[in-house]
Design a protein around this motif. Sequence first.
Motif, PDB file in Angstrom:
ATOM      1  N   ARG A  22       0.828  -1.199   0.000  1.00  0.00           N
ATOM      2  CA  ARG A  22       0.000   0.000   0.000  1.00  0.00           C
ATOM      3  C   ARG A  22       0.871   1.260   0.000  1.00  0.00           C
ATOM      4  O   ARG A  22       0.596   2.228  -0.708  1.00  0.00           O
ATOM      5  CB  ARG A  22      -0.919  -0.011   1.226  1.00  0.00           C
ATOM      6  CG  ARG A  22      -1.710   1.224   1.447  1.00  0.00           C
ATOM      7  CD  ARG A  22      -3.076   1.054   0.970  1.00  0.00           C
ATOM      8  NE  ARG A  22      -3.836   2.259   1.291  1.00  0.00           N
ATOM      9  CZ  ARG A  22      -5.039   2.443   0.907  1.00  0.00           C
ATOM     10  NH1 ARG A  22      -5.646   1.512   0.229  1.00  0.00           N
ATOM     11  NH2 ARG A  22      -5.663   3.536   1.183  1.00  0.00           N
ATOM     12  N   PHE A  23       1.916   1.234   0.807  1.00  0.00           N
ATOM     13  CA  PHE A  23       2.826   2.379   0.868  1.00  0.00           C
ATOM     14  C   PHE A  23       3.438   2.647  -0.501  1.00  0.00           C
ATOM     15  O   PHE A  23       3.435   3.775  -0.988  1.00  0.00           O
ATOM     16  CB  PHE A  23       3.922   2.107   1.908  1.00  0.00           C
ATOM     17  CG  PHE A  23       4.966   3.184   1.979  1.00  0.00           C
ATOM     18  CD1 PHE A  23       4.752   4.314   2.743  1.00  0.00           C
ATOM     19  CD2 PHE A  23       6.151   3.071   1.267  1.00  0.00           C
ATOM     20  CE1 PHE A  23       5.715   5.314   2.807  1.00  0.00           C
ATOM     21  CE2 PHE A  23       7.110   4.063   1.320  1.00  0.00           C
ATOM     22  CZ  PHE A  23       6.896   5.191   2.091  1.00  0.00           C
ATOM     23  N   ILE A  24       3.953   1.618  -1.137  1.00  0.00           N
ATOM     24  CA  ILE A  24       4.594   1.787  -2.446  1.00  0.00           C
ATOM     25  C   ILE A  24       3.582   2.219  -3.504  1.00  0.00           C
ATOM     26  O   ILE A  24       3.849   3.083  -4.331  1.00  0.00           O
ATOM     27  CB  ILE A  24       5.332   0.502  -2.862  1.00  0.00           C
ATOM     28  CG1 ILE A  24       6.589   0.353  -1.992  1.00  0.00           C
ATOM     29  CG2 ILE A  24       5.697   0.506  -4.342  1.00  0.00           C
ATOM     30  CD1 ILE A  24       7.334  -0.943  -2.178  1.00  0.00           C
ATOM     31  N   ALA A  25       2.387   1.635  -3.464  1.00  0.00           N
ATOM     32  CA  ALA A  25       1.357   1.959  -4.452  1.00  0.00           C
ATOM     33  C   ALA A  25       0.870   3.401  -4.338  1.00  0.00           C
ATOM     34  O   ALA A  25       0.419   3.983  -5.326  1.00  0.00           O
ATOM     35  CB  ALA A  25       0.178   1.006  -4.303  1.00  0.00           C
ATOM     36  N   THR A  26       0.963   3.997  -3.147  1.00  0.00           N
ATOM     37  CA  THR A  26       0.449   5.357  -2.964  1.00  0.00           C
ATOM     38  C   THR A  26       1.547   6.407  -2.870  1.00  0.00           C
ATOM     39  O   THR A  26       1.252   7.567  -2.629  1.00  0.00           O
ATOM     40  CB  THR A  26      -0.434   5.425  -1.696  1.00  0.00           C
ATOM     41  OG1 THR A  26       0.345   5.040  -0.557  1.00  0.00           O
ATOM     42  CG2 THR A  26      -1.647   4.521  -1.824  1.00  0.00           C
ATOM     43  N   ASP A  27       2.794   6.021  -3.068  1.00  0.00           N
ATOM     44  CA  ASP A  27       3.910   6.968  -3.016  1.00  0.00           C
ATOM     45  C   ASP A  27       4.104   7.579  -4.405  1.00  0.00           C
ATOM     46  O   ASP A  27       4.708   6.980  -5.294  1.00  0.00           O
ATOM     47  CB  ASP A  27       5.183   6.248  -2.557  1.00  0.00           C
ATOM     48  CG  ASP A  27       6.337   7.205  -2.305  1.00  0.00           C
ATOM     49  OD1 ASP A  27       6.470   8.204  -3.047  1.00  0.00           O
ATOM     50  OD2 ASP A  27       7.113   6.943  -1.383  1.00  0.00           O
ATOM     51  N   ARG A  28       3.582   8.774  -4.592  1.00  0.00           N
ATOM     52  CA  ARG A  28       3.628   9.430  -5.906  1.00  0.00           C
ATOM     53  C   ARG A  28       5.052   9.719  -6.354  1.00  0.00           C
ATOM     54  O   ARG A  28       5.376   9.610  -7.532  1.00  0.00           O
ATOM     55  CB  ARG A  28       2.819  10.716  -5.877  1.00  0.00           C
ATOM     56  CG  ARG A  28       1.350  10.481  -5.720  1.00  0.00           C
ATOM     57  CD  ARG A  28       0.611  11.787  -5.706  1.00  0.00           C
ATOM     58  NE  ARG A  28      -0.777  11.559  -5.339  1.00  0.00           N
ATOM     59  CZ  ARG A  28      -1.604  12.503  -5.005  1.00  0.00           C
ATOM     60  NH1 ARG A  28      -1.199  13.764  -4.982  1.00  0.00           N
ATOM     61  NH2 ARG A  28      -2.847  12.229  -4.691  1.00  0.00           N
ATOM     62  N   GLY A  29       5.900  10.106  -5.414  1.00  0.00           N
ATOM     63  CA  GLY A  29       7.293  10.385  -5.754  1.00  0.00           C
ATOM     64  C   GLY A  29       7.990   9.140  -6.272  1.00  0.00           C
ATOM     65  O   GLY A  29       8.749   9.188  -7.239  1.00  0.00           O
ATOM     66  N   PHE A  30       7.722   8.006  -5.640  1.00  0.00           N
ATOM     67  CA  PHE A  30       8.308   6.741  -6.078  1.00  0.00           C
ATOM     68  C   PHE A  30       7.794   6.376  -7.469  1.00  0.00           C
ATOM     69  O   PHE A  30       8.571   6.001  -8.347  1.00  0.00           O
ATOM     70  CB  PHE A  30       7.971   5.633  -5.083  1.00  0.00           C
ATOM     71  CG  PHE A  30       8.397   4.269  -5.529  1.00  0.00           C
ATOM     72  CD1 PHE A  30       9.741   3.922  -5.559  1.00  0.00           C
ATOM     73  CD2 PHE A  30       7.466   3.324  -5.925  1.00  0.00           C
ATOM     74  CE1 PHE A  30      10.145   2.651  -5.983  1.00  0.00           C
ATOM     75  CE2 PHE A  30       7.853   2.064  -6.341  1.00  0.00           C
ATOM     76  CZ  PHE A  30       9.199   1.731  -6.372  1.00  0.00           C
ATOM     77  N   ALA A  31       6.490   6.518  -7.695  1.00  0.00           N
ATOM     78  CA  ALA A  31       5.910   6.180  -8.995  1.00  0.00           C
ATOM     79  C   ALA A  31       6.503   7.058 -10.103  1.00  0.00           C
ATOM     80  O   ALA A  31       6.854   6.564 -11.181  1.00  0.00           O
ATOM     81  CB  ALA A  31       4.392   6.336  -8.956  1.00  0.00           C
ATOM     82  N   LYS A  32       6.649   8.345  -9.815  1.00  0.00           N
ATOM     83  CA  LYS A  32       7.209   9.262 -10.814  1.00  0.00           C
ATOM     84  C   LYS A  32       8.671   8.915 -11.099  1.00  0.00           C
ATOM     85  O   LYS A  32       9.083   8.846 -12.259  1.00  0.00           O
ATOM     86  CB  LYS A  32       7.100  10.702 -10.314  1.00  0.00           C
ATOM     87  CG  LYS A  32       7.602  11.714 -11.299  1.00  0.00           C
ATOM     88  CD  LYS A  32       7.423  13.118 -10.768  1.00  0.00           C
ATOM     89  CE  LYS A  32       7.977  14.128 -11.757  1.00  0.00           C
ATOM     90  NZ  LYS A  32       7.864  15.491 -11.261  1.00  0.00           N
ATOM     91  N   ALA A  33       9.451   8.677 -10.046  1.00  0.00           N
ATOM     92  CA  ALA A  33      10.864   8.335 -10.231  1.00  0.00           C
ATOM     93  C   ALA A  33      11.003   7.003 -10.963  1.00  0.00           C
ATOM     94  O   ALA A  33      11.892   6.838 -11.792  1.00  0.00           O
ATOM     95  CB  ALA A  33      11.563   8.264  -8.878  1.00  0.00           C
ATOM     96  N   ARG A  34      10.122   6.087 -10.680  1.00  0.00           N
ATOM     97  CA  ARG A  34      10.170   4.771 -11.327  1.00  0.00           C
ATOM     98  C   ARG A  34       9.880   4.893 -12.819  1.00  0.00           C
ATOM     99  O   ARG A  34      10.488   4.206 -13.639  1.00  0.00           O
ATOM    100  CB  ARG A  34       9.160   3.851 -10.660  1.00  0.00           C
ATOM    101  CG  ARG A  34       9.344   2.408 -10.979  1.00  0.00           C
ATOM    102  CD  ARG A  34       8.353   1.603 -10.190  1.00  0.00           C
ATOM    103  NE  ARG A  34       8.897   0.291  -9.933  1.00  0.00           N
ATOM    104  CZ  ARG A  34       8.221  -0.696  -9.414  1.00  0.00           C
ATOM    105  NH1 ARG A  34       6.968  -0.512  -9.059  1.00  0.00           N
ATOM    106  NH2 ARG A  34       8.776  -1.852  -9.231  1.00  0.00           N
ATOM    107  N   ARG A  35       8.936   5.764 -13.171  1.00  0.00           N
ATOM    108  CA  ARG A  35       8.592   5.965 -14.584  1.00  0.00           C
ATOM    109  C   ARG A  35       9.697   6.674 -15.343  1.00  0.00           C
ATOM    110  O   ARG A  35       9.948   6.387 -16.503  1.00  0.00           O
ATOM    111  CB  ARG A  35       7.309   6.780 -14.704  1.00  0.00           C
ATOM    112  CG  ARG A  35       6.048   6.016 -14.437  1.00  0.00           C
ATOM    113  CD  ARG A  35       4.826   6.817 -14.838  1.00  0.00           C
ATOM    114  NE  ARG A  35       4.750   8.125 -14.202  1.00  0.00           N
ATOM    115  CZ  ARG A  35       4.167   8.381 -13.036  1.00  0.00           C
ATOM    116  NH1 ARG A  35       3.609   7.415 -12.359  1.00  0.00           N
ATOM    117  NH2 ARG A  35       4.146   9.610 -12.561  1.00  0.00           N
TER     118      ARG A  35
END
Length: 78
Positions: A56-69
């Motif tokens: 849940r933490f990883i799925a809702t971490d916008r900074g992580f999602a943006k950096a991952r993309r």
Amino acid sequence: MTKLKLGPLSDDKPVKLAVELPAELHRSLVDYGRLLADPGGPPVEPLRLIVPMLERFIATDRGFAKARRSGPAAKRPA
């Protein structure tokens, strides 16, 4: 019932994990498991909470999602 971020847990086959937790975090997980349990049912074990909480933490971490993309890790083959 208290509104919690985690909903019902799936009944997946458990995977063995060895990790040391600070005592305060363990007490919080025990309390969370008690609140998440069905009324009158046994509390959810802390070990069963760790994976859904991390997911849940990883799925809702916008900074992580943006950096991952956009980061170098996004260019690795799957």
